[in-house]
Design an enzyme around this catalytic site. Structure first.
Site, short mmCIF file in Angstrom:
data_model
loop_
_atom_site.label_atom_id
_atom_site.label_comp_id
_atom_site.label_asym_id
_atom_site.label_seq_id
_atom_site.Cartn_x
_atom_site.Cartn_y
_atom_site.Cartn_z
N HIS A 35 0.91 -1.06 -0.29
CA HIS A 35 0.28 0.00 0.07
C HIS A 35 0.58 0.95 0.43
CE1 HIS A 35 -2.51 -2.76 2.38
NE2 HIS A 35 -3.19 -2.16 1.68
N GLN A 59 -18.12 -5.46 -1.52
CA GLN A 59 -16.82 -6.34 -2.03
C GLN A 59 -17.01 -7.91 -1.70
OE1 GLN A 59 -14.37 -3.29 -2.16
NE2 GLN A 59 -12.39 -4.79 -1.97
#
Ligand code: AMP
Length: 278
Positions: A35, A59
Site C-alpha cells: 500500500h 465487495q
C-alpha cells in the site's frame, strides 16, 4: 496530515485544492509496504495525496471473510503519516452507503473469469465503492496495485463510463523477501501456512521458465500441480490470459502481453498473485 470521516469533511479538506493535482489511493486498511508503495508513487506524481481506508462490505461475498478482515486504524494512520499522505478519508459504512447501492455494472467478459467467476458479486461491489470514492475525491490520478490484476482491468472499464475520468496508474507488486506477495490477509495465515505460501510465487516463476518447452495449457497444469504438491495449499485457479482482455491464451504468440493469475486457498485464507509471462 488530515484525517476526515465524512464526505463534508473531505470536501472541506480539499476545498482550495486543484483536483488536477490530486492523487488518490483507495485501500481497505491493515496497511503494508505494498500500500505504502502506492502512496509514495502518488506523492511523486501529485501535489496532494488522498488515501481512503474503508473495508467495503459490498465487495465481500463471504460474510465470514468480511468479519475476519484485519483492521488497525491507529497503525494505518501512523504509517500514512510517515509515507506523506495529505488527507486520509476513513468513512463508516453509513457514510458511504446512506442508501443501499443497487447499481449493477456491466463488464462483459472481464468479470466472468478468475476472481469474478469464483467470487460472485465481488467486482460489482468494487465498482460501487470505487465509483463513489472517485466522485467524492475527484482525483486526476488513482493508483492501484497489480497484485489485484483483474481489479485494474475492471476499474479501467468502469471509468470509461464516468464524466470525470481519473488516470488509472498500475503499480508493481511488492513482495516479502521470500517472494510472497504482500497482502493484508497474510497476517491471518497460521505460521505453517505462512511458511508454505511462498510456493505460489515460486511455482509461477518456474512456470515462466517453462515457456520454451510447454504450451500455455501445459504451464497452467504444471503451476497448479506444483502448488498443490504442497499439502497446505490448494489452487482455486491458475489461468494464463491476455493481460488486457483477460481472455485465455492458447499460444504464446497470440498476445503481446500475457499474465498468469492465481488464487490459492491456504487454510482459511484466500490468497491471490500473478506474474507476467510476455
Ligand atoms: P486493499 O487494501 O487490499 O484493497 O489494496 C489497496 C490497494 O493496494 C489495491 O490497489 C491493491 O492492489 C494494492 N496492493 C495490495 N497489496 C499490494 C502489493 N503487495 N503490492 C502492490 N500493491 C498492493
Amino acid at each position: 496530515m488530515k484525517t476526515v470521516r465524512t464526505r463534508a469533511e473531505l470536501e472541506q479538506s480539499l476545498g482550495g485544492v486543484d483536483r488536477k493535482r490530486v492523487g488518490f489511493v483507495p485501500t481497505m486498511g491493515a496497511l503494508h509496504a505494498g500500500h505504502l508503495s502506492l502512496v509514495k508513487r502518488a506523492k511523486e506524481e501529485c501535489g496532494t495525496v488522498v488515501v481512503s481506508v474503508f473495508v467495503n462490505p459490498t465487495q465481500f461475498n463471504d460474510p465470514k471473510d468480511l468479519e475476519n478482515y484485519p483492521r488497525d486504524e491507529k497503525r494505518d494512520l501512523e504509517l500514512l503519516g510517515e509515507a506523506g499522505a495529505d488527507v486520509v478519508f476513513m468513512p463508516g459504512v453509513a457514510e458511504m452507503y446512506p442508501e443501499p447501492d443497487t447499481r449493477v455494472f456491466e463488464f462483459g467478459e472481464l468479470d466472468k473469469v478468475m476472481e469474478g467467476a469464483t467470487r460472485p458479486g465481488h467486482f460489482n461491489g468494487v465498482a460501487q465503492v470505487v465509483s463513489k470514492l472517485f466522485a467524492m475525491v475527484r482525483p486526476a490520478k488513482a493508483f492501484f496495485g497489480e497484485k489485484d490484476f483483474q481489479q485494474i482491468a475492471i476499474v479501467k472499464a468502469m471509468v470509461e463510463g464516468l464524466d470525470e475520468k481519473p488516470e488509472i496508474v498500475p503499480c508493481p507488486i511488492v513482495r516479502e523477501a521470500d517472494g510472497l506477495a504482500m497482502s493484508s490477509r497474510n497476517t491471518l495465515l497460521t505460521p505453517e501456512h505462512r511458511a508454505a505460501a511462498p510456493k505460489i510465487y515460486k511455482a509461477m516463476s518456474e512456470g515462466v521458465g517453462k515457456m520454451g518447452e510447454m504450451t500455455p495449457a501445459e504451464v497452467e497444469r504444471f503451476v497448479m500441480d506444483t502448488i498443490n504438491s504442497e499439502p497446505l495449499l490448494e489452487v482455486i485457479y491458475f489461468k494464463i490470459v491476455d493481460a488486457l482482455t483477460l481472455k485465455p491464451v492458447e499460444n504464446w504468440a497470440d498476445s503481446v502481453a500475457i499474465q498468469g493469475c492465481a488464487a490459492v486457498r491456504a487454510g482459511e485464507v484466500r490468497l491471490i498473485d500473478n506474474i507476467r509471462f510476455v
